[in-house]
Write an enzyme that holds these catalytic residues in place. Structure first.
Site, PDB file in Angstrom:
ATOM      1  N   GLY A 189      29.757  33.585  50.542  1.00 26.06           N
ATOM      2  CA  GLY A 189      29.309  34.811  51.186  1.00 26.06           C
ATOM      3  C   GLY A 189      28.590  35.655  50.153  1.00 26.06           C
ATOM      4  O   GLY A 189      27.511  36.196  50.392  1.00 26.06           O
ATOM      5  N   GLU A 228      33.206  42.354  46.723  1.00 31.95           N
ATOM      6  CA  GLU A 228      32.544  42.034  45.447  1.00 31.95           C
ATOM      7  C   GLU A 228      32.706  43.185  44.458  1.00 31.95           C
ATOM      8  O   GLU A 228      32.876  42.977  43.258  1.00 31.95           O
ATOM      9  CB  GLU A 228      31.064  41.717  45.666  1.00 31.95           C
ATOM     10  CG  GLU A 228      30.776  40.589  46.660  1.00 31.95           C
ATOM     11  CD  GLU A 228      31.583  39.324  46.438  1.00 31.95           C
ATOM     12  OE1 GLU A 228      31.898  39.015  45.269  1.00 31.95           O
ATOM     13  OE2 GLU A 228      31.929  38.653  47.439  1.00 31.95           O
ATOM     14  N   HIS A 236      35.876  43.136  42.558  1.00 32.72           N
ATOM     15  CA  HIS A 236      35.854  42.163  41.455  1.00 32.72           C
ATOM     16  C   HIS A 236      35.313  42.754  40.152  1.00 32.72           C
ATOM     17  O   HIS A 236      35.565  42.209  39.078  1.00 32.72           O
ATOM     18  CB  HIS A 236      34.969  40.974  41.820  1.00 32.72           C
ATOM     19  CG  HIS A 236      35.615  39.926  42.673  1.00 32.72           C
ATOM     20  ND1 HIS A 236      36.831  39.365  42.377  1.00 32.72           N
ATOM     21  CD2 HIS A 236      35.181  39.299  43.806  1.00 32.72           C
ATOM     22  CE1 HIS A 236      37.109  38.441  43.297  1.00 32.72           C
ATOM     23  NE2 HIS A 236      36.135  38.398  44.171  1.00 32.72           N
TER      24      HIS A 236
HETATM   25 ZN   LIG Z   1      35.667  37.083  45.753  1.00 29.73          ZN
END
Ligand SMILES: [Zn+2]
Length: 831
Positions: free
Chosen positions: A255, A290, A293
């Site tokens: 993704g 994201e 992260h």
């Molecule tokens: Zn991830």
């Protein structure tokens, strides 16, 4: 690339320390290769030997500390070095190959305008396809990157551009990052920029998508800013990587990927046709995922891939949470309950199940295989349960202490649990053992005795599969729901209770409570378990579910219903009846979409060829009722139309929509909806290759090319099937995405007679397919190409003989093992 074992990684980390990669790429050539010049600066134990991952096409020169290294030092994807000094400089000038698998430096030519686009994806062990590198997560280093690119191209990397002249782009050196996090895109990308709170923002997409990126830029930037602000409230360390760029790249395997400073998404997320609100929500969720992260994964990185789950579980949990807390999508936990947890639950019951946190992951191949619904969705559900258990304050204190202790370094699960234990004052070792180190799922069931119109006793029974007999502590919500005289449904009461790690927990708080029309276990979806209601509540579900105004409660009920069918506890016919009554009044788009998707899969495989047409007709009727009931132009209408197209056999009706005949008011028959209609018409044999080619001539976009591949594979003629199958198993020039979509279109329950001969061919030819494709794309292609609609004992026999081979590729072994188990369930449900 060859797998790296954990033992090799430990030895290498004890031998060397990497300081810097200075990478200079030249991507101006025409062919399928590029030039890569790299300086690697690292210290070592004097006299020691080591190796780098490296897979060149040709080497011009290699020197170590000024001495020539012979090309013979390269073999099997590695460059061997010995006689190391305390400080070392390795200089390599080589020719490398572009990829079409989404790994290494992926090269894509846009069919619409012929433009070329590149992006780099080194995860999990593909850095050696671009530069010689010590490719393991705990050997962090600074990357200083320069790229020579054709005129008119845009190049972006983790760090900001410091010089850009005559096609040469130079980037500032990064902070220490793991090799798998080095990022690069190059091509005539279109860009949009902004700024927030001192952080420069940028978006990139192919030129052909420019108008769609421009149209969505405001939404994407708004969500980016909202998420940044929320993370800055929760985390004490500010966003650590300077600018925040988000690129949308073609044929990306994931993704998205969390490269620090330059996140890359699959460019299907730039919408060129109408999409539903749930698709926009999922994009927002991916963006939030994201971004999580950046702290968890990028700033503090796992020491070895055995903690990969922790990266993904954490990001998945934070992604849903931050999207709900900070953006215009407050109902992400409904999506999580409905869609993501179902993914985790399926994976967790497959033969390949593994603990969320495996005690050891022996090599990178094994790590990649564990990159599944367990690592993402189950792990996130377990973290949610942890937060419910230790409280949000302790969760936040623990996570901030963890970041402060390990920034720009690496850490393990034990480090994180230590931080949570210190912050909460609780010993988490027992909790971690049952939730993280043991596989599979518990079932929670209500058991009720009555005393007149009051409850005598309400108990929760907990069971575990015989092979995985672990019982766990669960913090859950229990909701009591009543019908009211005016015909609505209200939640009279909701309590939170601790279910003990025992077979039976009495919920004392509910004794003496007036009997409710329905008791919902796991109301609020705090735990990870299969839910089974008591008989009275179960009987009330079909009529009460449509009247519940809490979408999360509906999602928990739908998930339990679907799961009961998967487990063979209720017939698929009962599900279809419920879809027919409850779906037309459903207001939450994700629930509509996911119920239709799951029901369709069950109808295709759990009903017999004789009963399937009638079941599918009821699904089509449900979507038609929804189409009549919903507001024009909205997401529900789009979801209903897609559902109808996918399930109808009335080809003239949807053919008419292509020609503008009797199109529901407000429904735009745009490019992607046209292709969805073409796909259904192809499956039913109402269009063939010439019509598909004509549609592709009309829409020569990247998406058009992908749809055309899927449609061609679906055409029910011997020639079309042979062509599609040969491409899947034998055409290495087919890119990752085109191979996957061709496989995706191939098997159709409407075409069983035509497809019989491909069942043995799957088991005979898939090992060969694994040799021409790699990594995630090989796994996906093998999974889509599986004859899962041929629900016959003979399919299982073929699977058994393939699994008996000891030379079977481990990725294919896992795909077949799990797909065969799904087939076993389907067979059991049928007979
Ligand atoms: Zn991830």
């Amino acid at each position: 690339m060859p797998t790296l074992t954990r033992a090799e990684a430990i030895t290498r980390a004890a031998t060397i320390q990497v300081h810097e990669y200075e990478v200079d790429l030249d991507v101006t050539g025409d062919g399928d290769t590029f030039r890569s010049r790299t300086a690697v600066r690292f210290s070592a134990q004097p006299g020691a030997a080591t190796f780098l991952e490296f897979e060149p096409v040709e080497v011009a020169s290699i020197t170590l500390n000024g001495t020539v290294v012979e090309a013979a030092a390269i073999g099997s994807g590695r460059l061997a070095l010995d006689g190391l000094a305390e400080m070392n400089e390795l200089l390599v000038d080589a020719t490398m190959r572009y990829s079409n698998t989404g790994e290494g430096l992926h090269r894509y030519v846009d069919p619409q305008d012929g433009e070329t686009y590149l992006y780099q994806h080194m995860f999990i062990n593909n850095a050696g396809r671009i530069l010689p590198s010590f490719d393991q997560p705990d050997l962090k280093a600074s990357f200083r990157v320069a790229v020579t690119a054709p005129a008119g191209w845009l190049v972006a990397a983790n760090g900001p551009v410091v010089a850009n002249k005559d096609g040469r782009w130079e980037f500032a050196p990064t902070k220490p990052i793991s090799t798998y996090l080095a990022s690069l895109i190059a091509g005539p990308y279109h860009s949009v920029t902004d700024e927030h709170d001192g952080i420069p923002l940028a978006l990139y997409a192919r030129k052909a998508l420019a108008e769609y990126l421009d149209a969505d830029a405001e939404e994407i930037f708004t969500i980016t800013k909202q998420c940044l602000d929320r993370y800055h409230e929760i985390f004490e360390i500010r966003y650590p990587f300077g600018h925040y760029q988000q690129a949308f790249a073609p044929e990306f395997n994931f993704g998205a990927m969390e490269y620090p400073g330059l996140v890359v998404f699959r460019d299907e997320m730039i919408f060129r046709s109408a999409v539903t609100e749930s698709e926009r929500e999922r994009r927002a969720n991916t963006m939030a995922h994201e971004m999580a992260h950046m702290w968890f994964g990028d700033l503090v990185t796992m020491a070895w891939w055995d903690d990969l789950w922790l990266n993904e579980s954490f990001a998945e949990y934070m992604g849903s949470r931050i999207t709900a807390e900070a953006t215009r999508f407050p109902d992400t936990w409904t999506t999580f309950a409905m869609q993501r947890k179902a993914w985790g639950l399926r994976a967790d019951q497959h033969p390949s199940t593994h603990p969320v946190a495996p005690a050891s992951v022996s090599d990178t191949d094994q790590a990649l295989l564990n990159f599944d619904g367990i690592s993402y969705a189950k792990g996130a559900a377990v973290l949610r349960q942890l937060v419910a258990w230790i409280g949000d304050h302790a969760f936040r204190s623990g996570i901030n202490a963890h970041f402060a202790a390990h920034e720009y370094g690496n850490a393990t699960l034990a480090d994180l649990l230590g931080a949570f234990a210190a912050a909460s004052g609780r010993d988490l070792s027992g909790w971690a053992d049952v939730w993280l180190r043991r596989a599979q799922i518990n079932t929670l069931r209500t058991e009720i005795t009555r005393d007149g119109d009051k409850y005598g006793e309400v108990a929760v029974l907990q069971t575990a599969p015989a092979d995985y007999p672990t019982l766990r502590p669960h913090k859950i919500g229990i909701g009591l729901f009543d019908r009211t005289p005016d015909g609505s449904v209200v939640r009279r009461k909701r309590i939170e209770a601790d279910v003990l790690p025992a077979g039976r927990t009495v919920i004392t708080e509910l004794a003496g409570e007036r009997v409710a029309d329905m008791v919902l276990l796991n109301d609020g979806d705090l735990t990870y378990a299969k839910i089974r209601l008591d008989a009275d509540s179960n009987a009330a579900v079909p009529t009460m579910l449509p009247l519940l105004d809490d979408s999360l409660a509906r999602a928990v009920l739908w998930a339990a219903t679907l799961d009961g069918v998967v487990d063979g506890e209720r017939p698929v016919a009962e599900l279809v009846t419920m879809v027919l009554t409850a779906l037309p009044v459903e207001t939450e788009v994700i629930v509509i979409e996911d119920v239709l998707r799951a029901t369709r899969g069950l109808v295709d495989r759990y009903s017999s060829p004789a009963t399937r047409p009638a079941a599918l007709e009821l699904v089509a009727q449900a979507t038609d009722r929804l189409l009549t009931a919903c507001e024009p132009g909205g997401s529900r209408q789009l979801a209903a139309a897609r559902g109808l197209i996918g399930s109808t056999v009335d080809t003239s009706r949807i053919q008419g929509w292509l020609d503008g005949v009797d199109v529901p008011s407000g429904l735009a028959i745009d490019d992607d909806l046209r292709w969805l209609i073409m796909y259904r018409l192809a499956v039913l044999g109402a269009v063939g290759l010439p019509e598909i080619d004509a549609e592709f001539a009309r829409d020569r976009s990247a998406t058009g090319e992908q749809w055309a591949a899927r449609c061609r594979a679906a055409v029910p003629t011997a020639a079309a099937k042979e062509q599609a199958w040969s491409a899947i198993v034998g055409d290495a020039s087919l890119s990752n995405r085109l191979a996957e979509l061709t496989a995706n279109g191939f098997w159709q329950p409407e075409q069983l007679d035509l497809l019989q001969s491909y069942v043995p061919r799957y088991f005979a030819e898939m090992p060969g397919m694994m040799r021409i494709r790699s990594g995630m794309s090989a796994e996906r292609t093998a999974a889509w190409a599986y004859p899962d609609v041929v629900v016959e004992p003979s399919t299982r026999e073929l699977a058994a003989s393939l699994l008996a081979r000891d030379d079977l590729d481990p990725i294919l072994r896992r795909v077949v093992l799990d797909a065969d188990d799904d087939l076993r369930r389907a067979l059991n449900a049928r007979f």
